[in-house]
Design an enzyme around this catalytic site. Structure first.
Site, PDB file in Angstrom:
ATOM      1  N   ASP A  52      51.056  42.328  56.288  1.00  0.00           N
ATOM      2  CA  ASP A  52      52.448  42.697  56.519  1.00  0.00           C
ATOM      3  C   ASP A  52      53.379  41.965  55.563  1.00  0.00           C
ATOM      4  O   ASP A  52      52.984  41.030  54.866  1.00  0.00           O
ATOM      5  CB  ASP A  52      52.846  42.375  57.959  1.00  0.00           C
ATOM      6  CG  ASP A  52      52.104  43.223  58.976  1.00  0.00           C
ATOM      7  OD1 ASP A  52      51.817  44.399  58.668  1.00  0.00           O
ATOM      8  OD2 ASP A  52      51.815  42.715  60.074  1.00  0.00           O
ATOM      9  N   TYR A 110      41.141  34.451  58.629  1.00  0.00           N
ATOM     10  CA  TYR A 110      42.580  34.235  58.461  1.00  0.00           C
ATOM     11  C   TYR A 110      42.918  32.803  58.851  1.00  0.00           C
ATOM     12  O   TYR A 110      42.265  32.209  59.714  1.00  0.00           O
ATOM     13  CB  TYR A 110      43.382  35.178  59.356  1.00  0.00           C
ATOM     14  CG  TYR A 110      43.507  36.591  58.849  1.00  0.00           C
ATOM     15  CD1 TYR A 110      44.610  36.989  58.094  1.00  0.00           C
ATOM     16  CD2 TYR A 110      42.529  37.545  59.128  1.00  0.00           C
ATOM     17  CE1 TYR A 110      44.728  38.290  57.637  1.00  0.00           C
ATOM     18  CE2 TYR A 110      42.637  38.845  58.672  1.00  0.00           C
ATOM     19  CZ  TYR A 110      43.745  39.210  57.930  1.00  0.00           C
ATOM     20  OH  TYR A 110      43.858  40.492  57.471  1.00  0.00           O
TER      21      TYR A 110
END
EC number: 5.4.99.12
Length: 271
Positions: A52, A110
Site C-alpha cells: 500500500d 514482513y
C-alpha cells in the site's frame, strides 16, 4: 522470450503503493517506465505482492518478460541508472519461464517497526515507524503466539480484493530490537497475507501491549471471523516487505531473497 527476476528495495513514502494506477506514482509504474526506456516496447512487471501507499520493501520480488535480443543487458545496472533514488534493484537474474513472482512463492516475511518512547521522537524516523509508546512485552509475546498456525484470518482482512480463501498459515512471529534503542521490530513469516492483514495484526497486538485487550483476544477474533470486531489498522509507514521465499525449486528463487541481497549490498535488515 526471456524471464527476468528482480529483487527490489524501495522507500514507499512518496509512492501510491506498488500497483499501477492512472496518473499516480507507483513502484510498478516507475519500473515499467525504466524497462520501456531500455527495450523501446511496453513491458508488464508482475510483483510478488501489492504494498500500500507508504509501505516499504527490502525484498519485493517481481518478474517481466523480454525478447531474447536483450540477453546481453545487465539489468541491475541498467535499471538502477534510470530509477529514482527511492527505489533500487538489489538483484536481477534470468530465471525459468515457469517462475512466477507471486504464484511460485512459498512464504513471505514482513517486518513492522514500533517506536516505544513517549518523551521524545527522532523526526527522521517518522516515515518508518509507528510511535505507539511503551508496551507490555509479555502480553505482546502471548498475543503473537495465538497467530501461529493455520487460521481463517477474515477478522484481519480489509475489503477491496477478491480472493478464493481467507485461510493462511503463520509460520513464525517474533520481535527483536530495532535501529535505535527506542525501536522494536515485529517480524512475521507466513504462507501469504490478506489485504492489510499484517497491519491489522499489529494493530491488535499494540492494543494488547497497551493493556487495552487480553492476549486471548487474538484467539477470539480468529474464531469470530468478523473484521468489524477487530482493532484499528496500524499505520502504513512502519511496515516493510522483508523477503519472499521460493524454495529450492529450480525456478530462480531461494530463501528470504530480499534479506540475503540486502546484506550482500551492506544494508541491515532492521533499516
Amino acid at each position: 522470450m526471456q524471464r527476468i527476476k528482480l529483487i527490489i528495495a524501495y522507500d514507499g513514502t512518496n509512492f501510491c503503493g506498488w500497483q499501477l494506477q492512472p496518473k499516480l506514482r507507483t513502484v510498478q509504474g516507475d519500473l515499467e517506465k525504466a524497462i520501456t526506456r531500455i527495450t523501446g516496447t511496453t513491458v508488464r512487471v508482475h510483483g510478488s505482492g501489492r504494498t500500500d501507499s507508504g509501505v516499504h520493501a527490502l525484498g519485493q520480488v517481481a518478474h517481466f518478460d523480454v525478447d531474447s535480443c536483450f540477453a546481453s543487458v545487465k539489468w541491475q545496472r541498467a535499471l538502477n541508472s534510470l530509477l529514482p533514488d527511492d527505489v533500487t534493484i538489489l538483484d536481477a537474474q534470468l530465471v525459468s519461464p515457469e517462475f512466477h513472482s507471486r504464484y511460485s512463492a512459498i512464504r513471505k516475511t514482513y517486518t513492522y517497526t514500533l517506536w516505544l518512547e513517549n518523551s521524545f521522537f527522532l523526526p527522521w524516523r517518522r516515515h518508518y515507524v509507528w510511535k505507539c509508546g511503551p508496551l507490555d512485552f509479555c502480553a505482546l509475546d502471548q498475543g503473537m503466539q495465538y497467530f501461529l498456525g493455520e487460521h481463517d484470518f477474515s477478522s484481519f482482512q480489509n475489503t477491496g480484493t477478491e480472493i478464493k480463501s481467507t485461510v493462511r498459515t503463520i509460520h513464525e512471529f517474533k520481535r527483536y530490537p530495532g535501529q535505535t534503542e527506542q525501536e522494536m521490530i515485529l517480524e512475521v513469516c507466513g504462507s501469504g497475507f490478506l489485504k492489510q492483514m499484517v497491519r491489522n495484526m499489529v494493530g491488535c497486538l499494540v492494543r494488547i501491549g497497551r493493556g487495552k485487550a487480553e492476549p486471548e483476544t487474538v484467539r477470539s477474533l480468529l474464531q469470530m471471523k468478523d473484521r468489524t470486531a477487530a482493532p484499528a489498522t496500524a499505520p502504513a509507514q512502519g511496515l516493510c516487505m522483508a523477503g519472499v521465499y521460493y524454495g529450492e525449486t529450480g525456478c530462480g528463487g531461494t530463501a528470504d531473497t530480499g534479506r540475503n541481497q540486502a546484506q550482500n549490498c551492506g544494508i541491515n535488515r532492521e533499516d
